[in-house]
Design a protein around this motif. Structure first.
Motif: not given
Ligand code: NAP
Length: 345
Positions: A279, A203, A254, A201
Motif C-alpha cells: 500500500v 498488515t 483499493r 488489509t
Molecule cells: N516494517 C514495517 O514498518 C511494517 C509496517 C507494516 C507492515 N509490515 C509488514 O508488511 C507485511 C504486510 O504488508 P503487505 O505489503 O504484504 O500488505 P499491505 O500493504 O498491508 O496490504 C496489501 C493489500 O492492501 C490492499 N490494497 C488496498 N489498496 C491497495 C492499492 N491501492 N494497491 C494495492 N493493494 C491495495 C490489497 O488487498 P485487497 O485484496 O484486500 O484489496 C493488498 O493486497 C507484513 O509482513 C507486515 O509485518 C511492516
C-alpha cells in the motif's frame, strides 16, 4: 512609526512558540498571536486551542482586555493571515478592525477557501498589513495544515521501520520488532499528532496491530487517531484494530484517491500510512505523499520483503528524489525524516 519587518521577528518567534500549544491534529491550524506596542513589547498573548474555540487573535485581545489595556493603536503579530470568514467563531480580521489595532503583521497567507483574504479586509479598513515575517519558519512549522489546505487532500506521511538493508519484514512475514523501544515510543507520540492511521488489509491480517497511540506504560494517550483499513478483503471484527480504544473505518476499495477524499470529508487533514509495503508503494507511485519517516535499525534481514515494492523506476534518472530534513540517532536506530525534493520528480 517603526515598520521594518526584522523588528517583528522576535514577537513572531514568540507567536510561533505559542501556536504549538494548540493541537497538531484536526481541521483547524495551530496559530499563535501576540499584541505589541510601538516598542515591540509583548502586552498580551493568545493561541488557538482547536475547532470551536477562540482563534489566536481573539484570545490575545481577550487576554489584553483582562489586563485592562486598550488595543487601539497596537500591532497584532500573528503566525497566519487573520481569517475572513464566520465559522463557529467570528472572523478575526473583523475582530482586529473593531479592536482598533493600527497594524497587523503575519507570517503566511491563509490558503483556506473560505477563510483567505483577511488581509484585504484589514487593508480596506485602513489597517497597515505586513506579511511574510518569518515565513520560512512558519511554513515549516505549519507544513501539514498548509499543504493539506493548498492541495485539498490530507497531508500524507509514510512511516515504516526497516533493517539497514531496507527490509520491512522477515521471510515469514514477521516484523516485530525491527525498531527499538525508543523508536516505538516516538511513533506512539507522533500518532497522537495525526488525524488518521491507514494500513492495507494484509498488515491487519498478518500483524493484527492495535494501531493506537500508547504511552510506554501501555496507557492510551488522550487523542486517538482514526484507524483506517484500505483494501477489498473482508476483515472479521475480532481483529484488534476493531477494539473500542479508537474508531475504525474499513474502506473496502483499493482507490487511494477515493479514500483520501472520504477522509478529507471526515475532517482528516493528516494521515499516517503505516504500511505495509504494498500500500505504501502505491502512495509513492501515485505521487501522493508529502513526508517519509523511517526508523532504520542496525540489523540485516535480507530477502524479498523490501520496504518499497516496484515503483515503476526503470532507470536511475527515474528514481524518486528526496531530501533529508532530519537524521538522528534514536536509541540504537537512525530516525530519518525526508520529503520529496521540490521540482525534481
Ligand atoms: N516494517 C514495517 O514498518 C511494517 C509496517 C507494516 C507492515 N509490515 C509488514 O508488511 C507485511 C504486510 O504488508 P503487505 O505489503 O504484504 O500488505 P499491505 O500493504 O498491508 O496490504 C496489501 C493489500 O492492501 C490492499 N490494497 C488496498 N489498496 C491497495 C492499492 N491501492 N494497491 C494495492 N493493494 C491495495 C490489497 O488487498 P485487497 O485484496 O484486500 O484489496 C493488498 O493486497 C507484513 O509482513 C507486515 O509485518 C511492516
Amino acid at each position: 512609526m517603526p515598520t521594518e519587518t526584522t523588528a517583528y521577528e522576535a514577537p513572531m518567534r514568540r507567536a510561533l512558540e505559542l501556536a504549538l500549544n494548540g493541537p497538531a491534529y484536526g481541521v483547524n491550524p495551530q496559530v499563535g498571536a501576540v499584541l505589541v506596542n510601538d516598542n515591540f513589547e509583548i502586552l498580551a498573548e493568545g493561541w488557538h486551542m482547536g475547532a470551536g474555540t477562540d482563534h489566536a487573535e481573539v484570545a490575545a485581545l481577550k487576554a489584553l482586555a483582562a489586563k485592562g489595556i486598550s488595543p487601539v493603536g497596537l500591532t497584532a503579530v500573528v503566525t497566519l493571515e487573520p481569517c475572513n470568514h464566520t465559522g463557529r467563531t467570528g472572523p478575526c480580521a473583523l475582530a482586529l478592525v473593531e479592536a482598533g489595532v493600527a497594524r497587523v503583521v503575519f507570517a503566511v497567507a491563509d490558503p483556506g477557501e473560505a477563510s483567505a483574504r483577511g488581509a484585504d479586509t484589514l487593508r480596506a479598513a485602513g489597517i497597515e498589513v505586513v506579511d511574510g515575517v518569518l515565513a520560512t519558519e512558519a511554513e515549516e512549522q505549519g507544513r501539514v495544515w498548509l499543504t493539506a489546505n493548498r492541495l485539498g487532500r490530507p497531508f500524507v506521511t509514510l512511516k515504516w521501520a526497516a533493517s539497514i538493508d531496507g527490509r520491512s519484514a522477515a521471510e515469514d512475514g514477521t516484523s516485530k520488532w525491527i525498531s527499538g523501544p525508543e523508536s516505538r515510543a516516538d511513533t506512539h507520540l507522533r500518532r497522537t499528532q495525526v488525524d488518521a492511521i491507514l494500513v492495507g488489509t494484509n498488515t491487519v491480517l498478518v500483524d493484527d496491530p492495535e494501531l493506537t497511540a500508547r504511552k510506554p506504560n501501555g496507557e492510551l494517550f488522550e487523542h486517538q487517531p482514526l484507524r483506517v483499513i484500505l483494501g477489498e478483503t473482508k476483515i472479521e471484527g475480532n481483529y484488534r484494530i476493531f477494539n473500542d480504544a479508537a474508531e475504525t473505518v474499513h474502506y473496502e476499495t483499493r482507490s487511494i484517491h477515493g479514500a483520501l477524499a472520504e477522509l478529507w470529508a471526515r475532517g482528516v487533514r493528516h494521515v499516517w500510512v503505516e504500511g505495509g509495503p504494498k500500500v505504501a508503494s502505491k502512495f509513492v507511485k501515485m505521487g501522493l505523499f508529502d513526508e517519509l519517516l523511517v526508523y532504520q535499525a542496525p540489523m540485516l534481514i535480507g530477502g524479498e520483503r523490501t520496504s518499497m515494492r516496484n515503483l515503476g523506476v526503470e532507470t536511475m534518472s527515474e528514481a524518486i528524489a528526496l531530501e533529508f530534513n532530519e537524521v538522528r540517532l534514536l536509541g540504537n536506530d537512525i530516525f530519518i525524516r525526508a520529503t520529496p525534493l521540490k521540482g525534481a520528480n
